[in-house]
Design a protein around this motif. Structure first.
Motif, PDB file in Angstrom:
ATOM      1  N   VAL A 109     -24.585  13.479  19.900  1.00  0.00           N
ATOM      2  CA  VAL A 109     -25.665  14.823  19.005  1.00  0.00           C
ATOM      3  C   VAL A 109     -25.068  15.844  20.204  1.00  0.00           C
ATOM      4  CG1 VAL A 109     -26.931  13.304  17.915  1.00  0.00           C
ATOM      5  CG2 VAL A 109     -28.036  13.606  20.139  1.00  0.00           C
ATOM      6  N   GLY A 110     -25.560  17.014  19.723  1.00  0.00           N
ATOM      7  CA  GLY A 110     -25.951  18.587  21.002  1.00  0.00           C
ATOM      8  C   GLY A 110     -27.193  18.577  21.389  1.00  0.00           C
ATOM      9  N   THR A 111     -26.705  18.948  22.416  1.00  0.00           N
ATOM     10  CA  THR A 111     -27.189  19.399  23.494  1.00  0.00           C
ATOM     11  C   THR A 111     -27.562  20.744  23.431  1.00  0.00           C
ATOM     12  OG1 THR A 111     -26.083  19.230  25.143  1.00  0.00           O
ATOM     13  CG2 THR A 111     -27.564  17.082  24.644  1.00  0.00           C
ATOM     14  N   PRO A 112     -28.157  21.892  23.319  1.00  0.00           N
ATOM     15  CA  PRO A 112     -27.895  23.355  22.952  1.00  0.00           C
ATOM     16  C   PRO A 112     -29.473  24.019  24.381  1.00  0.00           C
ATOM     17  CG  PRO A 112     -29.234  22.041  21.779  1.00  0.00           C
ATOM     18  CD  PRO A 112     -29.291  21.311  22.038  1.00  0.00           C
ATOM     19  N   PRO A 113     -28.414  24.828  24.539  1.00  0.00           N
ATOM     20  CA  PRO A 113     -29.394  26.018  25.988  1.00  0.00           C
ATOM     21  C   PRO A 113     -30.939  26.184  25.419  1.00  0.00           C
ATOM     22  CG  PRO A 113     -27.825  26.676  24.990  1.00  0.00           C
ATOM     23  CD  PRO A 113     -27.511  25.711  24.784  1.00  0.00           C
ATOM     24  N   ARG A 114     -31.858  25.646  26.227  1.00  0.00           N
ATOM     25  CA  ARG A 114     -32.725  26.207  25.885  1.00  0.00           C
ATOM     26  C   ARG A 114     -33.116  27.490  26.075  1.00  0.00           C
ATOM     27  NH1 ARG A 114     -36.389  21.308  26.422  1.00  0.00           N
ATOM     28  NH2 ARG A 114     -36.086  21.587  29.096  1.00  0.00           N
ATOM     29  N   GLU A 115     -34.509  27.910  25.878  1.00  0.00           N
ATOM     30  CA  GLU A 115     -34.169  30.075  26.529  1.00  0.00           C
ATOM     31  C   GLU A 115     -33.959  29.341  28.036  1.00  0.00           C
ATOM     32  OE1 GLU A 115     -37.581  32.378  25.068  1.00  0.00           O
ATOM     33  OE2 GLU A 115     -36.142  32.005  23.182  1.00  0.00           O
ATOM     34  N   ASP A 116     -34.701  28.711  28.819  1.00  0.00           N
ATOM     35  CA  ASP A 116     -34.568  29.369  30.136  1.00  0.00           C
ATOM     36  C   ASP A 116     -33.314  28.414  30.766  1.00  0.00           C
ATOM     37  OD1 ASP A 116     -35.084  26.386  29.441  1.00  0.00           O
ATOM     38  OD2 ASP A 116     -36.495  26.277  31.197  1.00  0.00           O
ATOM     39  N   GLY A 117     -31.961  27.783  29.975  1.00  0.00           N
ATOM     40  CA  GLY A 117     -30.798  27.399  29.981  1.00  0.00           C
ATOM     41  C   GLY A 117     -31.235  26.250  30.725  1.00  0.00           C
ATOM     42  N   SER A 118     -31.934  25.072  30.298  1.00  0.00           N
ATOM     43  CA  SER A 118     -32.398  24.132  30.867  1.00  0.00           C
ATOM     44  C   SER A 118     -31.707  23.393  29.321  1.00  0.00           C
ATOM     45  CB  SER A 118     -33.562  23.972  30.781  1.00  0.00           C
ATOM     46  OG  SER A 118     -34.234  23.181  29.408  1.00  0.00           O
ATOM     47  N   ALA A 119     -30.746  22.332  29.364  1.00  0.00           N
ATOM     48  CA  ALA A 119     -30.187  21.517  28.148  1.00  0.00           C
ATOM     49  C   ALA A 119     -31.249  21.124  27.426  1.00  0.00           C
ATOM     50  CB  ALA A 119     -29.237  20.223  28.337  1.00  0.00           C
ATOM     51  N   ASP A 120     -31.420  21.245  25.690  1.00  0.00           N
ATOM     52  CA  ASP A 120     -32.721  20.679  24.653  1.00  0.00           C
ATOM     53  C   ASP A 120     -32.215  19.387  24.237  1.00  0.00           C
ATOM     54  OD1 ASP A 120     -34.246  19.999  22.536  1.00  0.00           O
ATOM     55  OD2 ASP A 120     -33.492  21.234  21.880  1.00  0.00           O
ATOM     56  N   LEU A 121     -32.742  18.087  24.926  1.00  0.00           N
ATOM     57  CA  LEU A 121     -32.314  16.834  24.662  1.00  0.00           C
ATOM     58  C   LEU A 121     -33.645  15.991  24.104  1.00  0.00           C
ATOM     59  CD1 LEU A 121     -32.167  15.566  29.163  1.00  0.00           C
ATOM     60  CD2 LEU A 121     -30.710  16.768  27.003  1.00  0.00           C
ATOM     61  N   SER A 122     -33.845  17.062  22.920  1.00  0.00           N
ATOM     62  CA  SER A 122     -34.736  16.188  22.097  1.00  0.00           C
ATOM     63  C   SER A 122     -33.994  15.456  20.740  1.00  0.00           C
ATOM     64  CB  SER A 122     -36.106  17.049  21.060  1.00  0.00           C
ATOM     65  OG  SER A 122     -35.127  18.272  20.473  1.00  0.00           O
ATOM     66  N   SER A 123     -32.721  15.999  20.695  1.00  0.00           N
ATOM     67  CA  SER A 123     -31.631  15.199  19.880  1.00  0.00           C
ATOM     68  C   SER A 123     -32.151  13.860  20.284  1.00  0.00           C
ATOM     69  CB  SER A 123     -30.703  15.884  19.060  1.00  0.00           C
ATOM     70  OG  SER A 123     -31.034  17.186  18.823  1.00  0.00           O
ATOM     71  N   VAL A 124     -31.039  13.488  21.593  1.00  0.00           N
ATOM     72  CA  VAL A 124     -30.651  12.351  22.611  1.00  0.00           C
ATOM     73  C   VAL A 124     -32.146  11.473  22.078  1.00  0.00           C
ATOM     74  CG1 VAL A 124     -29.660  11.053  24.302  1.00  0.00           C
ATOM     75  CG2 VAL A 124     -28.863  13.883  23.599  1.00  0.00           C
ATOM     76  N   GLU A 125     -32.811  11.680  22.760  1.00  0.00           N
ATOM     77  CA  GLU A 125     -34.271  11.245  22.298  1.00  0.00           C
ATOM     78  C   GLU A 125     -35.296  10.925  21.264  1.00  0.00           C
ATOM     79  OE1 GLU A 125     -38.327  12.822  22.423  1.00  0.00           O
ATOM     80  OE2 GLU A 125     -39.343  11.417  23.761  1.00  0.00           O
ATOM     81  N   ARG A 126     -34.305  11.423  20.055  1.00  0.00           N
ATOM     82  CA  ARG A 126     -34.497  11.061  18.634  1.00  0.00           C
ATOM     83  C   ARG A 126     -33.878   9.662  18.333  1.00  0.00           C
ATOM     84  NH1 ARG A 126     -35.011  15.740  16.661  1.00  0.00           N
ATOM     85  NH2 ARG A 126     -32.910  16.155  15.843  1.00  0.00           N
ATOM     86  N   VAL A 127     -32.284  10.282  18.750  1.00  0.00           N
ATOM     87  CA  VAL A 127     -31.497   8.801  18.938  1.00  0.00           C
ATOM     88  C   VAL A 127     -31.593   8.115  19.363  1.00  0.00           C
ATOM     89  CG1 VAL A 127     -29.358   8.375  18.670  1.00  0.00           C
ATOM     90  CG2 VAL A 127     -29.331  10.676  17.734  1.00  0.00           C
ATOM     91  N   ALA A 128     -32.184   8.229  19.911  1.00  0.00           N
ATOM     92  CA  ALA A 128     -32.825   6.952  21.407  1.00  0.00           C
ATOM     93  C   ALA A 128     -33.356   6.339  20.847  1.00  0.00           C
ATOM     94  CB  ALA A 128     -32.751   6.846  23.255  1.00  0.00           C
ATOM     95  N   THR A 129     -34.302   6.268  20.425  1.00  0.00           N
ATOM     96  CA  THR A 129     -35.420   6.198  19.583  1.00  0.00           C
ATOM     97  C   THR A 129     -35.249   4.976  18.413  1.00  0.00           C
ATOM     98  OG1 THR A 129     -36.859   7.534  20.454  1.00  0.00           O
ATOM     99  CG2 THR A 129     -38.285   6.290  18.867  1.00  0.00           C
ATOM    100  N   GLU A 130     -34.792   5.458  17.934  1.00  0.00           N
ATOM    101  CA  GLU A 130     -33.924   5.402  16.411  1.00  0.00           C
ATOM    102  C   GLU A 130     -33.577   3.740  16.299  1.00  0.00           C
ATOM    103  OE1 GLU A 130     -34.407   5.610  12.722  1.00  0.00           O
ATOM    104  OE2 GLU A 130     -35.557   7.241  13.242  1.00  0.00           O
ATOM    105  N   ILE A 131     -32.478   4.188  17.608  1.00  0.00           N
ATOM    106  CA  ILE A 131     -31.818   2.740  17.931  1.00  0.00           C
ATOM    107  C   ILE A 131     -32.216   1.581  18.637  1.00  0.00           C
ATOM    108  CG2 ILE A 131     -29.960   1.926  19.812  1.00  0.00           C
ATOM    109  CD1 ILE A 131     -28.593   4.784  20.286  1.00  0.00           C
ATOM    110  N   ALA A 132     -33.325   1.983  19.770  1.00  0.00           N
ATOM    111  CA  ALA A 132     -34.806   0.880  20.067  1.00  0.00           C
ATOM    112  C   ALA A 132     -35.114   0.197  18.425  1.00  0.00           C
ATOM    113  CB  ALA A 132     -35.401   1.092  20.145  1.00  0.00           C
TER     114      ALA A 132
END
Ligand code: UDX
Length: 428
Positions: A83-106
């Motif tokens: 899944v995408g890890t687009p940049p947030r405004e401060d330059g950090s990676a937005d990992l919310s999609s990764v977290e969502r997928v990990a939760t679904e897998i679990a």
């Protein structure tokens, strides 16, 4: 044959899925964009990547598409997070999609699963994925987390996947190492097996290093211009030293695309968060930003007055063989010139559809001749093959002023001067 599931059918997911199927594996490609999945089921590929449509079609019997993530999890042993890890405004990676997928897998695991992160993520994400799965598990099920970064370049992604310099596998168990080593065995490529954090760092460090090489040579180019040296010769002389290497030493308008700018920023941000000021990365970024301004200035210097001058762009994409306009240097350069009152015309073989969104004020043309007609200045922006052997004699007869700015050092300066052009390259 392994049963694999790819969550996220974007660029990385689609290319990886098609290639895993090509290696004989069963692949379920998942995406929550129903329109995209419907198109894929109808053999329509939503991105431009040479050879991808053919490879998907060729391996149709082993590939399925779905919007249902559970279907993918239940029917596979190896799950790739793409899944995408687009940049947030401060330059950090937005990992919310990764977290969502990990939760679904679990919540949906029905037996041992190997969960592999292929998305570009900051170091320690693997640990977070593991923790997230443990916290959200419906019932205790064995699993492993691994990191397997991709090094695909747009335009040559399939070739890069099937012929990698190396495959990087970050694991924390022998079982995960065995499964991934077997999966990649047919490629006959060197496999670097590491811990998960080192694998995550290899990705960020590699992309940032390559970006640094480009900013370095662009800085060298700027010194070359001051003394009348030729950066292409300097790069050739440097590159023959095996420790330096020949590639990624082409001076130009600066790097673009979705990966280098984003990864550079994310690597800086995560280092800072960990308490280390990775200052080189900031400078690499600054040189890249300045390079675009320098190209705009070069055009302005050649024209003297910009207002109401017609500037023709050959190419817009951040590099050839892609329709990708994300972070393309052409956007910044054209915006600077547009703001100063220039009339901008452009032609790109693939990216005009996307360019229109960012730059609606540009007059888009059907071919190189149409774009060059009546131009006060022609700018070679992207080194497409189609532009290599253009009839510059003919172009000379249809432009208003014979000014050629070659931002990629694509043409021979002598030939262009003989044809009557005022030719300006980068660093020579
Ligand atoms: C990059 C990495 O190469 C790839 O490994 C990673 O997985 C994703 O990011 P990509 O963004 O597709 O791939 O393009 P790449 O071919 O690496 O070029 C990036 C940018 O650098 C382009 O704008 C290109 O024009 C520029 N570039 C590259 C230069 O200006 N000079 C060079 O010598 C090389």
């Amino acid at each position: 044959m392994k049963k694999t599931c790819i969550i996220g059918s974007g660029y990385v997911g689609l290319v990886s899925g098609a290639c895993f199927a090509e290696l004989g594996n069963k692949v379920i490609l998942i995406d929550n964009d129903a329109k995209k999945i419907k198109a894929l089921k109808n053999n329509q590929v939503p991105i431009y990547e040479p050879g991808l449509d053919k490879l998907l079609k060729k391996n149709k019997s082993r590939i399925s598409f779905s919007t249902n993530i559970n279907e993918g999890i239940l029917n596979s042993d190896i799950i790739f997070i793409c899944v995408g890890t687009p940049p947030r405004e401060d330059g950090s990676a937005d990992l919310s999609s990764v977290e969502r997928v990990a939760t679904e897998i679990a919540r949906n695991m029905n037996g041992y699963k190997l969960i592999v992160d292929k998305s570009t993520v900051p170091v320690e994400t693997g640990e977070w994925v593991k923790t997230t799965i443990e916290r959200n598990m419906a019932k205790k099920t064995p699993f492993d987390v691994a990191s397997n970064p991709e090094f695909l370049r747009e335009g040559t992604a399939i070739h890069d996947f099937l012929n990698p310099d190396r495959v990087v596998i970050g694991v924390s168990s022998k079982e995960a190492e065995r499964i991934l080593t077997e999966l990649y065995k047919p490629l006959k490529a060197p496999i670097v097996v590491t811990d998960i954090k080192s694998a995550e760092l290899i990705k960020h460090a590699s992309n940032s290093f390559l970006a640094m090489k480009i900013s370095f040579i662009n800085s060298v180019a700027n010194v070359c211009e001051k003394v009348g040296a030729d950066v292409t010769k300097v790069a050739e002389g440097m590159g023959m030293d095996k420790r330096i290497g020949k590639t990624f030493l082409n001076a130009g308008p600066g790097f673009g695309g979705f990966c280098f700018p984003k990864d550079l920023e994310a690597f800086y941000w995560i280092s800072k968060k960990l308490g280390y000021n990775f200052g080189i990365l900031q400078e690499v970024k600054k040189v890249n930003e300045d390079q675009k301004k320098l190209i705009a200035k070069k055009i302005e210097d050649a024209l003297w007055i910009i207002k109401d001058k017609t500037i023709a762009f050959l190419g817009l994409a951040f590099k050839p063989n892609t329709d990708d306009m994300r972070m393309a240097p052409s956007i910044d350069i054209i915006n600077i010139l547009h703001k100063k009152g220039a009339i901008i015309k452009a032609y790109d073989p693939e990216s005009m559809g996307k360019a229109k969104t960012d730059m609606p004020f540009v007059k888009y043309c059907k071919n190189p001749l149409e774009v060059c007609k009546d131009a006060d200045c022609v700018v070679l922006m992207t080194e497409w093959e189609e532009f290599k052997n253009l009839d510059f004699k003919k172009i000379r007869s249809i432009v208003k002023q014979p000014i050629l700015i070659d931002t990629r050092n694509y043409y021979n300066p002598q030939t262009m001067k003989q044809l009557g052009y005022i030719y300006k390259g980068v660093g020579r």
